[in-house]
Design a protein around this motif. Structure first.
Motif, mmCIF file in Angstrom:
data_model
loop_
_atom_site.group_PDB
_atom_site.id
_atom_site.type_symbol
_atom_site.label_atom_id
_atom_site.label_comp_id
_atom_site.label_asym_id
_atom_site.label_seq_id
_atom_site.Cartn_x
_atom_site.Cartn_y
_atom_site.Cartn_z
ATOM 1 N N LEU A 262 0.819 -1.210 0.000
ATOM 2 C CA LEU A 262 0.000 0.000 0.000
ATOM 3 C C LEU A 262 0.851 1.258 0.000
ATOM 4 O O LEU A 262 0.455 2.290 -0.547
ATOM 5 N N ILE A 263 2.026 1.175 0.607
ATOM 6 C CA ILE A 263 2.837 2.383 0.802
ATOM 7 C C ILE A 263 3.406 2.898 -0.511
ATOM 8 O O ILE A 263 3.383 4.105 -0.783
ATOM 9 N N VAL A 266 0.352 3.323 -4.447
ATOM 10 C CA VAL A 266 -0.600 4.408 -4.697
ATOM 11 C C VAL A 266 0.095 5.690 -5.147
ATOM 12 O O VAL A 266 -0.380 6.360 -6.081
ATOM 13 N N PRO A 267 1.241 6.086 -4.557
ATOM 14 C CA PRO A 267 1.888 7.315 -5.016
ATOM 15 C C PRO A 267 2.320 7.297 -6.485
ATOM 16 O O PRO A 267 2.526 8.366 -7.070
ATOM 17 N N ALA A 275 -1.066 13.679 -1.948
ATOM 18 C CA ALA A 275 -0.754 12.427 -1.276
ATOM 19 C C ALA A 275 -2.084 11.778 -0.918
ATOM 20 O O ALA A 275 -3.150 12.381 -1.106
ATOM 21 N N VAL A 276 -2.029 10.540 -0.428
ATOM 22 C CA VAL A 276 -3.259 9.911 0.055
ATOM 23 C C VAL A 276 -3.110 9.600 1.533
ATOM 24 O O VAL A 276 -2.039 9.212 2.004
ATOM 25 N N GLU A 277 -4.191 9.798 2.257
ATOM 26 C CA GLU A 277 -4.294 9.370 3.645
ATOM 27 C C GLU A 277 -5.238 8.183 3.677
ATOM 28 O O GLU A 277 -6.401 8.289 3.263
ATOM 29 N N LEU A 278 -4.748 7.042 4.156
ATOM 30 C CA LEU A 278 -5.557 5.838 4.284
ATOM 31 C C LEU A 278 -5.754 5.533 5.761
ATOM 32 O O LEU A 278 -4.845 5.734 6.563
ATOM 33 N N LYS A 349 2.829 10.546 -1.679
ATOM 34 C CA LYS A 349 3.169 9.519 -0.699
ATOM 35 C C LYS A 349 1.876 8.940 -0.136
ATOM 36 O O LYS A 349 0.777 9.475 -0.363
ATOM 37 N N THR A 350 2.002 7.834 0.592
ATOM 38 C CA THR A 350 0.877 7.251 1.304
ATOM 39 C C THR A 350 1.075 7.454 2.799
ATOM 40 O O THR A 350 2.126 7.094 3.344
ATOM 41 N N LEU A 352 -0.513 6.147 6.143
ATOM 42 C CA LEU A 352 -1.403 5.114 6.647
ATOM 43 C C LEU A 352 -1.643 5.334 8.134
ATOM 44 O O LEU A 352 -0.714 5.252 8.950
#
Length: 361
Positions: A262-263, A266-267, A275-278, A349-350, A352
């Motif tokens: 996952l890390i 996605v980027p 960026a994404v916040e999961l 970036k991810t 998490l």
């Protein structure tokens, strides 16, 4: 009819004396010919030459297509298949690893070729593997147009083989997904994985070995299955569901969660400044990953940068289309979780959240 070559890497007065059985190769071609024919789709030609396969993009319905190509393998998951003598699912893995990457670009898979290499050709094993390849091609509308079987004595120990796949898809010009439409505020949907898929198996095998486990012993995380059977659960095919979502509009990017977990995956589809916040609270870590985490004493972030952790495909969508697209994906057979959002950030970036507290170690 799709063509397949059987190649020997030896020369001399007798291939059989050198360890190459041409009769076995001919038997394999005969056995898999109907499997390949069953994958025919619009665009495949009725008569093909012996050195290459032809595909008609116009007959497939494309007007101004951009071709997208991918290649991949199954990795050391093959060792478990070979150790257990279970060869019926790794062909599905091979196709899935390629066509799931195609759909990330918004491309419809068109055709597939495989490469099967071994020291001594065992027709039954090869046919079983290729049956899985053909089944996955059929399920995703991808024609199996050819391949190569290489029998190379001395290159592989007895009973071992390697697989590689090559897929080509297409998207209409202007319809290719490249992540450029991703904006702050977009939602992230996670499509459930079927298990470990086909990445991280060097670590999986190391954990199994260090714990002194056997692949024929019962799986602690999967009732009614052996450990080997459970770990060989094939990679999920996301093509049909994602094509349906893409056609509905509002899908801004897709990320196939493979090596890097996952890390890191996605980027790859995020534009600069996002960026994404999961949130790990949004889904339950599947039992196989809980088992790996516990037996391997793996910290949460090591899990997240190695495995898919239960999310095989991330779908970044416009927030106003979230409910509609979630319904479309669920109607297509996916288990869907709303797992995060796109935020402003200096670089892709991810992030998490809550994995350390949510995932039992």
């Amino acid at each position: 009819m799709p063509q397949r070559r059987i190649r020997s890497q030896n020369s001399g007065e007798s291939y059989r004396d050198a360890g190459v059985d041409i009769d076995a190769g001919d038997a394999l071609v005969e056995a898999i010919a109907p499997l390949a024919r069953a994958t025919a789709r619009p665009g495949t030609t009725a008569s093909l030459g012996g050195f290459g396969a032809l595909f008609d993009l116009k007959a497939a319905g494309f007007r101004d297509p951009i071709l997208v190509s991918t290649t991949d393998g199954v990795g050391t998951k093959l060792k478990i298949a070979q150790d257990t003598g279970r060869h019926d699912t790794v062909g599905i893995d091979l196709v899935a690893m390629c066509v799931n990457d195609l759909i990330v670009q918004g491309a419809e898979p068109l055709f597939f070729l495989d490469y099967f290499a071994t020291g001594k050709l065992e027709t039954g094993v090869a046919t079983t593997v290729l049956n899985g390849i053909a089944a996955a091609c059929r399920d995703t509308g991808c024609a199996l147009v050819g391949g190569e079987t290489a029998e190379m004595p001395g290159m592989y120990p007895p009973g071992e083989y390697d697989l590689a796949g090559f897929a080509v898809g297409a998207a209409e010009r202007g319809r290719v997904l490249d992540g450029s439409q991703v904006t702050v505020g977009d939602a992230v949907l996670g499509l459930a994985s079927s298990g470990v898929h086909s990445n991280g198996f060097s670590l999986v095998r190391r954990i199994v070995a260090k714990q002194g486990l056997r692949y024929d012993s019962p799986a602690a995380f999967a009732r009614g299955q052996s450990l080997g059977e459970a770990l060989l659960t094939p990679t999920r095919l996301y093509v049909n569901s994602c094509l349906a979502a893409f056609a509905a509009g509002g899908v801004h990017a897709l990320a196939h969660i493979t090596g890097g977990g996952l890390i890191e995956n996605v980027p790859r589809v995020l534009p600069a400044g996002t960026a994404v916040e999961l949130d790990a609270k949004a889904w339950t870590l599947p039992a196989v990953f809980q088992w790996l985490m516990r037996e391997g004493r793996l910290p949460a972030m090591e899990m997240a940068r190695t495995f898919n952790c239960g999310i095989g495909m991330a779908v970044i969508v416009s927030s106003d289309k979230l409910q509609n697209l979630q319904q479309i994906l669920e109607d297509a057979g996916e288990t869907v979780h709303a797992i995060g959002r796109v935020v402003a950030a200096p670089e892709p970036k991810t992030v998490l959240r809550n994995a350390e507290t949510q995932w039992p170690g």
